[in-house]
Design an enzyme around this catalytic site. Sequence first.
Site, PDB file in Angstrom:
ATOM      1  N   GLU A  52       3.845 -26.516 -33.412  1.00  0.00           N
ATOM      2  CA  GLU A  52       3.767 -25.091 -33.060  1.00  0.00           C
ATOM      3  C   GLU A  52       3.794 -24.156 -34.270  1.00  0.00           C
ATOM      4  O   GLU A  52       3.107 -23.139 -34.280  1.00  0.00           O
ATOM      5  CB  GLU A  52       4.898 -24.716 -32.089  1.00  0.00           C
ATOM      6  CG  GLU A  52       4.743 -25.287 -30.681  1.00  0.00           C
ATOM      7  CD  GLU A  52       5.279 -26.704 -30.530  1.00  0.00           C
ATOM      8  OE1 GLU A  52       5.772 -27.282 -31.531  1.00  0.00           O
ATOM      9  OE2 GLU A  52       5.223 -27.249 -29.416  1.00  0.00           O
ATOM     10  N   HIS A  75      12.661 -32.116 -17.699  1.00  0.00           N
ATOM     11  CA  HIS A  75      11.223 -32.005 -17.972  1.00  0.00           C
ATOM     12  C   HIS A  75      10.529 -33.332 -17.573  1.00  0.00           C
ATOM     13  O   HIS A  75      11.097 -34.400 -17.759  1.00  0.00           O
ATOM     14  CB  HIS A  75      11.051 -31.742 -19.475  1.00  0.00           C
ATOM     15  CG  HIS A  75       9.707 -31.220 -19.860  1.00  0.00           C
ATOM     16  ND1 HIS A  75       8.654 -32.055 -20.131  1.00  0.00           N
ATOM     17  CD2 HIS A  75       9.233 -29.959 -20.019  1.00  0.00           C
ATOM     18  CE1 HIS A  75       7.593 -31.317 -20.448  1.00  0.00           C
ATOM     19  NE2 HIS A  75       7.925 -30.037 -20.384  1.00  0.00           N
TER      20      HIS A  75
END
Length: 372
Positions: free
Chosen positions: A135, A245
Amino acid sequence: MQAKQKILILFGTRPEVIKLAPVIAALRTIQTIETCVVSSNQHTTLLKPFLKIFHLKIDYNLKVGTNNQTPNMIAGKVLNRLDAILDKEKPDVIVVQGDTTTALAGAFAGFNRKIKVAHVEAGLRSGDINSPFPEEMNRQLISKIASFHFAATEKNRKNLMNEGVPMEKIFVTGNPVVDSLNFIAKNWEPSKKLLDLIESTKGLKRILLTTHRRESFGETMSGNLRSISCFIKKREDTCLIFPVHPNPNVQTITKEILGEQERVFLIEPTDYHDFIALMKKAWLIVSDSGGVHEEAPSLGKPLLILRENTERPEAIEARFAKLVGGNSNRLYNLLEENYGVDTWIKSVKKVQNPFGDGKAATRIAEVLANGK
Ligand code: UDP
């Protein structure tokens, strides 16, 4: 009649939808603007409920999401599939958000076709190109391409100026996540299932956990989960609520360390209104999520950040968050320390959110409307 300006908005993951939904809504109130909404579907199951709660209809779905893809596979598909849409729709501007592979590929696709790129949540920097990975590099590369840089904070503006982005291209608007949080908290009630969970944990100090960053996989994550497990076992008036998740790297280790433990609630990732309700009812939030950094202060909640560093240092400076680092002993000690003395937790109730005031989307839409 003057031709309308066409703005294509691209997203692909849960946080991108949350942060771009208010921008799309604000753009749609401007008569001179026509929108085209594209989902890459980088997240598949996680994305869908969010489209529903924000009443978002997408014009194109690139359907790039499958299990266990590399960033290169995602980028390749987005570039290829978006290109045909750019050719057909000929937008004046492409809006991307944050730091995902979808956002970088969208910006690059725009650059190659000489279409202006607007970057929402610009100027975040961790100082380490490998963390968060990939990222940090994604967001730096988008800054090289973008014509409009929508920064959440003054610090973000400075980061961009230090890299040579011209001042007149940077707009400090706040982060539209705050707009979304306010909208959902006002318009949606928590689900029955969530209210039942809150009821069954009444009287307990609730720790709300999210963790799924790539850098945490393996030993760091198992160390953190073990620390939380020990703490919950020791302190009988506490409990853990953990929306797990779907990534197998998170699922497997979580079941191994926390499965079947008393006062540990492993639940599916929740809809946004339920997650906001969970944050509101938490004693403490423990998370490696960027978005949660930006939401916790609006709800007056303390946050332990499960990371080595943060590209959102405003959270530490505003004193509602503490960095745990890669050391799970420190996590355990921080839990114990705050269990014993609640001064910090109480002090957080009154902090101001440094990331926005809930009006970012309108500011972004106004700049784009004037900026053709
Ligand atoms: N979130 C949610 N349900 C969950 C977990 C998180 O709605 O079960 C929301 C959370 O409020 C935040 C966003 O999802 O706005 C964070 O997404 P994620 O952690 O995937 O991305 P990051 O913030 O790290 O970019």
